[in-house]
Design an enzyme around this catalytic site. Structure first.
Site, short mmCIF file in Angstrom:
data_model
loop_
_atom_site.label_atom_id
_atom_site.label_comp_id
_atom_site.label_asym_id
_atom_site.label_seq_id
_atom_site.Cartn_x
_atom_site.Cartn_y
_atom_site.Cartn_z
N HIS A 517 9.42 40.60 -3.87
CA HIS A 517 8.11 41.23 -3.97
C HIS A 517 7.76 41.95 -2.68
O HIS A 517 6.92 41.50 -1.91
CB HIS A 517 7.06 40.19 -4.34
CG HIS A 517 7.46 39.38 -5.54
ND1 HIS A 517 6.98 38.13 -5.81
CD2 HIS A 517 8.31 39.66 -6.56
CE1 HIS A 517 7.52 37.67 -6.93
NE2 HIS A 517 8.33 38.59 -7.40
C1 FAD Z 1 15.16 37.97 -9.01
C2 FAD Z 1 13.83 38.63 -9.24
C3 FAD Z 1 12.81 37.94 -9.89
C4 FAD Z 1 11.57 38.55 -10.09
N1 FAD Z 1 10.62 37.86 -10.77
C5 FAD Z 1 9.40 38.41 -10.95
C6 FAD Z 1 8.40 37.72 -11.68
O1 FAD Z 1 8.61 36.63 -12.20
N2 FAD Z 1 7.19 38.30 -11.81
C7 FAD Z 1 6.90 39.51 -11.26
O2 FAD Z 1 5.76 39.96 -11.36
N3 FAD Z 1 7.86 40.21 -10.61
C8 FAD Z 1 9.09 39.70 -10.45
N4 FAD Z 1 10.06 40.41 -9.80
C9 FAD Z 1 9.73 41.77 -9.32
C10 FAD Z 1 9.94 42.81 -10.41
O3 FAD Z 1 11.28 42.85 -10.76
C11 FAD Z 1 9.45 44.18 -9.93
O4 FAD Z 1 8.08 44.09 -9.58
C12 FAD Z 1 9.59 45.23 -11.01
O5 FAD Z 1 10.92 45.34 -11.41
C13 FAD Z 1 9.07 46.57 -10.51
O6 FAD Z 1 9.27 47.56 -11.48
P1 FAD Z 1 9.51 49.06 -11.04
O7 FAD Z 1 9.75 49.84 -12.27
O8 FAD Z 1 8.42 49.49 -10.14
O9 FAD Z 1 10.82 49.03 -10.12
P2 FAD Z 1 12.32 48.63 -10.47
O10 FAD Z 1 12.38 47.63 -11.53
O11 FAD Z 1 12.99 48.33 -9.20
O12 FAD Z 1 12.89 49.99 -11.05
C14 FAD Z 1 13.12 51.09 -10.21
C15 FAD Z 1 14.31 51.85 -10.73
O13 FAD Z 1 14.48 53.02 -9.94
C16 FAD Z 1 15.86 53.24 -9.74
N5 FAD Z 1 16.02 54.06 -8.53
C17 FAD Z 1 15.76 53.66 -7.26
N6 FAD Z 1 16.01 54.68 -6.42
C18 FAD Z 1 16.42 55.73 -7.17
C19 FAD Z 1 16.81 57.06 -6.86
N7 FAD Z 1 16.82 57.52 -5.60
N8 FAD Z 1 17.19 57.87 -7.88
C20 FAD Z 1 17.17 57.42 -9.16
N9 FAD Z 1 16.81 56.16 -9.50
C21 FAD Z 1 16.43 55.33 -8.52
C22 FAD Z 1 16.43 51.84 -9.61
O14 FAD Z 1 17.81 51.83 -9.86
C23 FAD Z 1 15.62 51.06 -10.64
O15 FAD Z 1 16.23 51.05 -11.90
C24 FAD Z 1 11.33 39.86 -9.61
C25 FAD Z 1 12.36 40.57 -8.98
C26 FAD Z 1 13.60 39.96 -8.80
C27 FAD Z 1 14.68 40.75 -8.16
#
Ligand code: FAD
Ligand code: SF4
Length: 591
Positions: A517
């Site tokens: 986080h």
């Molecule tokens: C082990 C683990 C457990 C977790 N458990 C929880 C939980 O229980 N509850 C909770 O609230 N949160 C949890 N989280 C956090 C949660 O995963 C994130 O808050 C959430 O995934 C954020 O979503 P997002 O779409 O913003 O980012 P992400 O899920 O990180 O998605 C971003 C995407 O952008 C892509 N990307 C990045 N840079 C580039 C680029 N330059 N060009 C193209 N693509 C790119 C990445 O590959 C990724 O697919 C956990 C995280 C982990 C790792």
């Protein structure tokens, strides 16, 4: 890279990253009639192809070798505790686990799905009104520029995308037994009922209730029942397989973009997904006030320019901030002056727990799932009076049996030898007789914690890595001791044979896993001097750019972030489709 960038046909909108945030915004824009290209640096991952029920629970492959995570050879960060140190690159993920591929980290997440409390969105004002000079002046807390009346509908919508399981504690101001009495007023209950707790969380809830706490079911994107979401995606109830956090779900029970959004979106004509396509830069016009599209590189090393009217950066905290720095968007934050928007208010999460060992209880620890469990919120945020305590903040306390896989889960009491027959005997005796109470706690911004481009280390394409400068503020270390005292009291009331306390102490260390986080760095707010975006996640500098994700949090409360990431994605999507399109390129908020 091979040759100059080739130009692709123009599109209405380009979305960087297909995790929760990017997928939801892309879906809402396509539904509104826009043509959208989604660029994702990792591969296309989907449940039916990638997560067979017989092979998904492979601890070596997913938890140890981190197959679903970004590989550090592709991109990593450098880290240090303060500006006087030289940052070094992380060559293996430890402290946090960034995602890669469709679904992002929201694919291998645990699924705990909180709403933040209403006070959070005006935290700096709230705490200064209530505690005045008692708040540590080294903290650089900020308001979010939005409020509960704007956040609540967005939370509600995200919960209906993810099918969140839980029990309401407050509907329209009426406090309901069995729910979280501290939550902000919601307009309706969760879309699915709460998950059934296993023995450890049940025991915790019983003892906590006896001590006067009000336990409730952890809000969970691990589903308790069959559910069809607002995009027509079907999910099934969780089987408590125990291979959940760090794994994909073969059962369609854990909500993620690949379960809840992308299968519907790829069937729609207006959407094109390009995977293994890493965005290098957001391109702007000559005066840097209009995005013209993005440059990305494919897996053959070919560079492409994707022109677009709207750019959405949803690449999660680290990469969103790096892209802003590489693209000249916002002024890089300077910790010496406290000025600049890009990189400011980087925060983490303060993780604490107590581990209990029993002689007379068996937990069947292999049964579990990421977000299943029971929680209390009396230890969190400002749910207790902080007068005279010397800190602000707190944490949500939970018992969540996430499953205890055979390699990584070997709880043994302190003093046990680290190898050999005594260690083996201790793991056999304790595997099923141990549980922990965790407290996911706040992380508040302070001036010296920030994100910047590393002057020394570069990625495989020659671009500077992101540099993380972070250490735990004194405020948070004091808070950590206090909340750990509280959960230790509950633990002792459970009469264990022994108890071990793990409050956060000392400096941030990149090696052990603590939390993924990571938040802040390009925050939302009402003042363009101290925030990168307005309350609609629209860049102040570049009005046709929306930067969405946990980078928008000015500080991190004692909750997991994704409920709020999802809600912010919904908020940005609605702002684009309902308001921005009526007057493109115009700021939705006047500075
Ligand atoms: C082990 C683990 C457990 C977790 N458990 C929880 C939980 O229980 N509850 C909770 O609230 N949160 C949890 N989280 C956090 C949660 O995963 C994130 O808050 C959430 O995934 C954020 O979503 P997002 O779409 O913003 O980012 P992400 O899920 O990180 O998605 C971003 C995407 O952008 C892509 N990307 C990045 N840079 C580039 C680029 N330059 N060009 C193209 N693509 C790119 C990445 O590959 C990724 O697919 C956990 C995280 C982990 C790792
Ligand atoms: S515990 Fe439940 S949600 Fe998690 S992977 Fe197993 S079946 Fe899926």
């Amino acid at each position: 890279m091979t040759g100059p960038a080739k130009r692709l046909p123009h599109t209405d909108a380009v979305v960087i990253g297909l995790g929760w945030a990017g997928s939801i915004i892309a879906k809402e824009m396509v539904d509104a009639g826009l043509e959208v290209v989604g660029l994702e640096r990792g591969g296309w991952i989907e449940t039916g192809v990638d997560f067979n029920i017989n092979t998904a629970p492979d601890e070596l492959r997913y938890a140890r070798r981190q197959e679903l995570m970004l590989q550090t050879v592709q991109n990593t960060v450098t880290a240090r505790n303060n500006s006087a140190q030289e940052a070094l690159p992380m060559r293996k993920w430890g402290s946090f686990h960034p995602g890669n591929g469709t679904g992002g980290a929201g694919l291998h997440w645990a699924g705990i799905t909180w709403r933040f409390q209403p006070e959070e969105f005006r935290l700096a004002s709230y705490l200064s009104e209530k505690y005045g000079d008692e708040v540590d002046p080294n903290l650089t807390l900020q308001d979010w520029g939005t409020d509960w009346s704007e956040m609540e509908p967005a939370y509600d919508y995200f919960e209906r995308i993810a099918g969140v399981s839980g029990k309401a504690g407050n509907i329209n101001g009426e406090i309901l037994a069995g729910g979280n009495p501290f939550e902000g007023a919601r307009t309706r209950d969760y879309p699915t009922g709460p998950t059934i707790p296993t023995y450890a969380p049940k025991l915790f809830a019983q003892v906590a209730e006896d001590l006067g706490y009000k336990p409730f079911h952890t809000p969970s994107s691990i589903l308790s029942e069959a559910y069809t979401n607002i995009y027509g995606m079907q999910m099934g109830p969780c089987t408590y397989c125990g291979f959940c956090t760090n794994y994909g779900c073969a059962n369609l029970s854990k909500a993620s973009a690949i379960t809840c959004v992308l299968p519907a979106l790829v069937r729609q004509q207006g959407f094109t997904a390009r995977t293994r396509s890493e965005v290098l830069k957001i391109e702007t016009d000559s005066n840097g006030s209009k995005a013209t599209g993005v440059t990305f590189v494919d897996s053959d090393g070919q560079e492409w320019f994707q022109p677009a009217d709207i750019v959405v950066s949803a690449a999660f905290t680290f990469e969103n901030v790096r892209l802003m720095l590489l693209s000249g968007i916002g002024t890089p934050y300077d910790p010496a002056t406290g000025k600049g928007q890009t990189g400011r208010n980087y925060c983490y999460q303060t993780a604490n727990n107590v581990r209990l060992f029993f002689d007379d209880k068996e937990f069947n620890s292999f049964i579990g799932g990421g977000a299943i469990g029971m929680a209390i919120d009396e230890t969190n945020n400002d749910n207790f009076d902080h007068s005279g305590l010397g800190f602000v903040g707190g944490g949500s306390t939970r018992v969540g049996p996430i499953g205890a896989p055979p390699i990584g889960s070997r709880p043994v009491p302190e003093g046990t030898p680290k190898w050999g027959s005594k260690w083996k005997q201790a793991t056999t005796e304790n595997y099923n007789r141990s549980m922990s109470i965790g407290c996911e706690s706040s992380s508040y911004a302070q001036r010296g914690n920030y994100l910047s481009l590393d002057p020394n280390y570069k990625d495989r394409l020659g671009r500077p890595l992101l540099r993380v400068t972070f250490d735990f503020p004194e405020n948070d270390l004091r808070m950590s001791q206090y909340v750990t005292d509280k959960i230790e009291e509950i633990g002792r009331a459970m009469n264990p044979r022994s108890i071990e306390r793990n409050a956060m102490t000392g400096h941030w260390n990149t090696v052990p896993y603590q939390s993924s986080h990571v938040v802040g760095g390009f925050v939302m707010g009402a003042d363009p001097e101290t925030s990168g975006t307005n309350k609609y996640l629209q860049s102040w500098q570049v009005p046709n750019l929306f930067v969405v994700g946990a980078n928008a949090f000015p500080q991190n409360p004692g909750y997991n972030p994704t409920g709020t990431v999802g809600a912010l994605a919904v908020k940005a999507a609605w702002a684009i489709t309902r308001d921005y399109l009526k007057a493109p390129h115009q700021p939705l908020v006047q500075a």
